[in-house]
Design an enzyme around this catalytic site. Structure first.
Site, PDB file in Angstrom:
ATOM      1  N   CYS A   2       0.877  -1.161   0.000  1.00 21.85           N
ATOM      2  CA  CYS A   2       0.000   0.000   0.000  1.00 21.85           C
ATOM      3  C   CYS A   2       0.915   1.211   0.000  1.00 21.85           C
ATOM      4  O   CYS A   2       2.106   1.092   0.259  1.00 21.85           O
ATOM      5  CB  CYS A   2      -0.847   0.064   1.273  1.00 21.85           C
ATOM      6  SG  CYS A   2      -2.106  -1.221   1.377  1.00 21.85           S
ATOM      7  N   GLY A  28      -0.621   0.534  -5.003  1.00 27.85           N
ATOM      8  CA  GLY A  28      -1.961   0.017  -4.749  1.00 27.85           C
ATOM      9  C   GLY A  28      -2.962   0.641  -5.699  1.00 27.85           C
ATOM     10  O   GLY A  28      -3.020   1.864  -5.814  1.00 27.85           O
ATOM     11  N   ASN A 102       0.598   0.659   5.948  1.00 27.45           N
ATOM     12  CA  ASN A 102       1.168  -0.204   4.913  1.00 27.45           C
ATOM     13  C   ASN A 102       1.918  -1.330   5.614  1.00 27.45           C
ATOM     14  O   ASN A 102       2.808  -1.068   6.423  1.00 27.45           O
ATOM     15  CB  ASN A 102       2.133   0.602   4.030  1.00 27.45           C
ATOM     16  CG  ASN A 102       2.943  -0.257   3.072  1.00 27.45           C
ATOM     17  OD1 ASN A 102       4.067   0.065   2.748  1.00 27.45           O
ATOM     18  ND2 ASN A 102       2.386  -1.347   2.608  1.00 27.45           N
ATOM     19  N   GLY A 103       1.523  -2.553   5.310  1.00 23.89           N
ATOM     20  CA  GLY A 103       2.201  -3.697   5.915  1.00 23.89           C
ATOM     21  C   GLY A 103       1.204  -4.783   6.238  1.00 23.89           C
ATOM     22  O   GLY A 103       0.048  -4.731   5.803  1.00 23.89           O
ATOM     23  N   CYS A 238      12.652  -5.170   3.247  1.00 24.49           N
ATOM     24  CA  CYS A 238      12.129  -6.105   2.243  1.00 24.49           C
ATOM     25  C   CYS A 238      12.932  -6.009   0.947  1.00 24.49           C
ATOM     26  O   CYS A 238      13.017  -4.936   0.338  1.00 24.49           O
ATOM     27  CB  CYS A 238      10.671  -5.751   1.970  1.00 24.49           C
ATOM     28  SG  CYS A 238       9.989  -6.575   0.531  1.00 24.49           S
ATOM     29  N   TYR A 244      11.239  -5.313  -7.266  1.00 24.82           N
ATOM     30  CA  TYR A 244      10.052  -5.107  -8.080  1.00 24.82           C
ATOM     31  C   TYR A 244       9.150  -3.970  -7.637  1.00 24.82           C
ATOM     32  O   TYR A 244       8.665  -3.189  -8.459  1.00 24.82           O
ATOM     33  CB  TYR A 244       9.220  -6.397  -8.089  1.00 24.82           C
ATOM     34  CG  TYR A 244       7.806  -6.222  -8.617  1.00 24.82           C
ATOM     35  CD1 TYR A 244       7.571  -6.036  -9.981  1.00 24.82           C
ATOM     36  CD2 TYR A 244       6.704  -6.221  -7.759  1.00 24.82           C
ATOM     37  CE1 TYR A 244       6.276  -5.866 -10.464  1.00 24.82           C
ATOM     38  CE2 TYR A 244       5.409  -6.046  -8.244  1.00 24.82           C
ATOM     39  CZ  TYR A 244       5.207  -5.870  -9.593  1.00 24.82           C
ATOM     40  OH  TYR A 244       3.932  -5.689 -10.074  1.00 24.82           O
ATOM     41  N   SER A 285       8.737  -3.568 -15.652  1.00 32.76           N
ATOM     42  CA  SER A 285       9.387  -4.065 -14.440  1.00 32.76           C
ATOM     43  C   SER A 285      10.823  -4.536 -14.644  1.00 32.76           C
ATOM     44  O   SER A 285      11.599  -4.585 -13.700  1.00 32.76           O
ATOM     45  CB  SER A 285       8.547  -5.190 -13.840  1.00 32.76           C
ATOM     46  OG  SER A 285       8.278  -6.167 -14.821  1.00 32.76           O
ATOM     47  N   ASP A 347      13.406  -9.911 -16.861  1.00 30.65           N
ATOM     48  CA  ASP A 347      12.270  -9.464 -16.040  1.00 30.65           C
ATOM     49  C   ASP A 347      12.706  -9.462 -14.578  1.00 30.65           C
ATOM     50  O   ASP A 347      13.727 -10.057 -14.225  1.00 30.65           O
ATOM     51  CB  ASP A 347      11.049 -10.377 -16.245  1.00 30.65           C
ATOM     52  CG  ASP A 347       9.748  -9.662 -15.866  1.00 30.65           C
ATOM     53  OD1 ASP A 347       9.797  -8.495 -15.411  1.00 30.65           O
ATOM     54  OD2 ASP A 347       8.669 -10.269 -16.033  1.00 30.65           O
ATOM     55  N   ASP A 348      11.905  -8.800 -13.753  1.00 33.27           N
ATOM     56  CA  ASP A 348      12.289  -8.693 -12.340  1.00 33.27           C
ATOM     57  C   ASP A 348      12.106 -10.003 -11.589  1.00 33.27           C
ATOM     58  O   ASP A 348      12.888 -10.343 -10.713  1.00 33.27           O
ATOM     59  CB  ASP A 348      11.482  -7.586 -11.656  1.00 33.27           C
ATOM     60  CG  ASP A 348      10.006  -7.934 -11.616  1.00 33.27           C
ATOM     61  OD1 ASP A 348       9.353  -7.885 -12.670  1.00 33.27           O
ATOM     62  OD2 ASP A 348       9.515  -8.317 -10.535  1.00 33.27           O
ATOM     63  N   CYS A 384       5.141 -14.574   1.183  1.00 31.67           N
ATOM     64  CA  CYS A 384       5.419 -13.388   1.999  1.00 31.67           C
ATOM     65  C   CYS A 384       4.272 -13.219   2.978  1.00 31.67           C
ATOM     66  O   CYS A 384       3.110 -13.255   2.584  1.00 31.67           O
ATOM     67  CB  CYS A 384       5.540 -12.142   1.122  1.00 31.67           C
ATOM     68  SG  CYS A 384       5.818 -10.661   2.120  1.00 31.67           S
ATOM     69  N   CYS A 435      15.097  -8.681   4.859  1.00 29.94           N
ATOM     70  CA  CYS A 435      14.173  -9.811   4.930  1.00 29.94           C
ATOM     71  C   CYS A 435      14.305 -10.581   3.621  1.00 29.94           C
ATOM     72  O   CYS A 435      14.023 -10.042   2.545  1.00 29.94           O
ATOM     73  CB  CYS A 435      12.727  -9.347   5.113  1.00 29.94           C
ATOM     74  SG  CYS A 435      11.590 -10.775   5.060  1.00 29.94           S
ATOM     75  N   CYS A 438      11.052 -14.685   1.357  1.00 26.41           N
ATOM     76  CA  CYS A 438      10.477 -15.303   0.156  1.00 26.41           C
ATOM     77  C   CYS A 438      11.525 -16.078  -0.654  1.00 26.41           C
ATOM     78  O   CYS A 438      11.182 -16.892  -1.510  1.00 26.41           O
ATOM     79  CB  CYS A 438       9.786 -14.245  -0.708  1.00 26.41           C
ATOM     80  SG  CYS A 438      10.876 -12.921  -1.244  1.00 26.41           S
TER      81      CYS A 438
END
Ligand code: AMP
Length: 474
Positions: A2, A28, A102-103, A238, A244, A285, A347-348, A384, A435, A438
């Site tokens: 977000c 978002g 956001n989170g 993150c 991305y 991206s 690509d990302d 995630c 982090c 993922c």
């Protein structure tokens, strides 16, 4: 995922907040909202849709006031219902408040349950309302925002960058690991906090710095104040923001996102060189990553796919064939660049593999000789839980498939994902400050059923520092 903003300024803030939300639209697209305070009451407007669809001049004129917050939403928790659109506003003991977040909280259900057992009612199904409840509960006891945020940081687990409008003040805080971004800027006659530095740029403001993990910022008409609530033994920024999610022109925690992506592209070449005629990004991206591959390899950068800029959200097409055709409206191959050529396509990330498969198909149909896929993230192995919309392990194509199997599945001539080591080098931060959940399945905090290498927190509390010099330096 977000985007959030809070501004206190000399004049009305609704139009600046609108422009900021425009700059944060990539964070978002489902809904947007603004809440302002004019010295007497709150004004609010929020709805489903893109920022340009939700607001118009008449609506913005009605949102009066010199202090306000805004939000663009990409749902990670909570259903797609009107009640879940942020900011949320509430009044408590005669004062007006609004909150946007956001989170993603990993203990949201437990906390909700705790409150419900005490008879608390909720009007939404999002985490954000829980944060609002904890703050209200603390304000009831001590009337101190520092205490309220300290209570939040003791109770909340997960990621949270928060803006909180308390009448004429905007408070902002970032979780102790700094998982989601949040930064501070100076406008011509006020101050702002926002998810990414591009939003400061949008107002032609001056970027001051990132909000520190575990820090509480207070913006009023008198300026900025800060208090460090929590110190952590490590951070958990993150990596997917760099790969991305964030805009390439943002600077997050001191790193220009474009540069990180370019370095990833260079590493992709060093790790998996190939002879080819051109390097082409998947727009938009993969653009920054592709420039890095081209620079490092000397292979010309040439776009092999052009994206239709005017494509809104596509309808959910009823049949597979319709869906395939919709991709062609979005992305058209430049046949003259691709026919009989060996192409490095960058690509990302590959999530489910659907996009790469379709793109490689489109390129193959142009008569390209070889299609070498290079990917700006290491293989995505685990979900995630901290705010990025990432599917379950079953849906993540790389979670149980080898590189060779993914290559076969997307029909590429060759495939290489950047290594975790090169990604960390490109971001240029110690691994214990990131982090990598993922990618490695090991998270910076405890998550039920997952492995963790948790950071340790020290709740230092403290009093506000009106750090005038730091905030007002030119
Ligand atoms: P997929 O078709 O599932 O493999 O999607 C991969 C594409 O989606 C990549 O080209 C990314 O640019 C984009 N992408 C990656 N992560 C996300 C996300 N969390 N939400 C939306 N799009 C994403």
């Amino acid at each position: 995922m977000c985007g959030i903003v809070g501004i206190v300024d000399a004049g009305d803030v609704s139009i600046p907040i609108y422009y900021v939300l425009y700059a944060l639209q990539h964070r978002g697209q489902e809904s947007a909202g603004i809440t302002t305070f004019d010295g007497k009451k709150l004004f609010k407007y929020k709805d489903k849709g893109l920022v340009a669809e939700v607001f118009n001049e008449d609506i913005l004129q009605e949102l009066k006031g010199f202090a306000g917050i805004g939000h663009v939403r990409y749902p990670t928790t909570g259903e797609k219902i009107a009640e879940n659109i942020q900011p949320f506003s509430f009044s408590f003991r005669g004062r007006n408040y609004a909150i946007a977040h956001n989170g993603n909280l990993t203990n949201g259900y437990t906390l909700r349950d705790e409150f419900e057992k005490r008879g608390q009612i909720f009007s939404t199904t999002t985490d954000t309302e829980i944060i609002g409840n904890i703050i209200a509960d603390e304000l009831r006891k001590s009337n101190s925002m520092e205490d309220a945020v300290l209570a939040c940081m003791k109770k909340l687990e997960g990621s949270y960058s928060v803006v909180f409008l308390s009448e004429d003040k905007v408070y902002a805080f970032r979780d102790p690991l700094g998982i989601r971004p949040l930064c501070i800027g100076k406008t011509k006659s006020g101050h702002m906090v926002c998810s990414e530095s591009v939003a400061v740029d949008a107002l032609n403001g001056k970027f001051i710095r990132d909000v520190r993990p575990g820090e509480l910022i207070c913006i009023s008409r008198d300026g900025l104040e800060s208090v460090q609530i929590t110190e952590s033994s490590g951070r958990g920024h993150c990596v997917f923001e760099y790969i991305y999610f964030a805009r390439a022109d943002s600077v997050i925690d001191g790193r220009l996102v474009y540069d990180v992506r370019r370095k990833i592209g260079q590493a992709l070449h060093l790790e998996a060189p190939v002879e080819a005629d051109l390097v082409s990004p998947v727009p938009d991206s993969g653009i920054a990553h592709a420039t890095g591959y081209s620079e490092s390899s000397g292979i010309p950068y040439r776009e092999g796919l052009i994206k239709n800029r005017y494509m809104g959200r596509t309808f959910i097409m009823p049949t597979q064939e319709d869906r395939e055709n919709a991709v062609r409206i979005k992305l058209n191959p430049v046949k003259g660049h691709l026919k009989d050529k060996s192409v490095v396509i960058v690509d990302d990330s590959i999530v489910r593999g659907t996009t790469s498969r379709r793109i490689i198909n489109i390129i193959r149909e142009t008569g390209a000789k070889e299609i070498h896929m290079r990917v700006g993230s290491p293989p995505l192995k685990a979900p995630c839980y901290l705010g990025v919309d990432m599917p379950t392990r079953e849906e993540l194509i790389a979670s149980d498939k080898s590189n060779e199997e993914v290559k076969e599945s997307i029909n590429a001539t060759s495939l290489h994902h950047v290594s975790v080591e090169s990604l960390i080098n490109a971001i240029d931060m110690p691994a214990e400050d990131l982090c990598l959940g993922c990618l490695t399945g090991v998270y910076p905090l405890w998550i039920k059923g997952e492995k963790a290498c948790p950071r340790y927190l020290d709740f230092v509390g403290g009093t506000y520092q009106s750090n005038i010099k730091e905030f007002n330096e030119d």
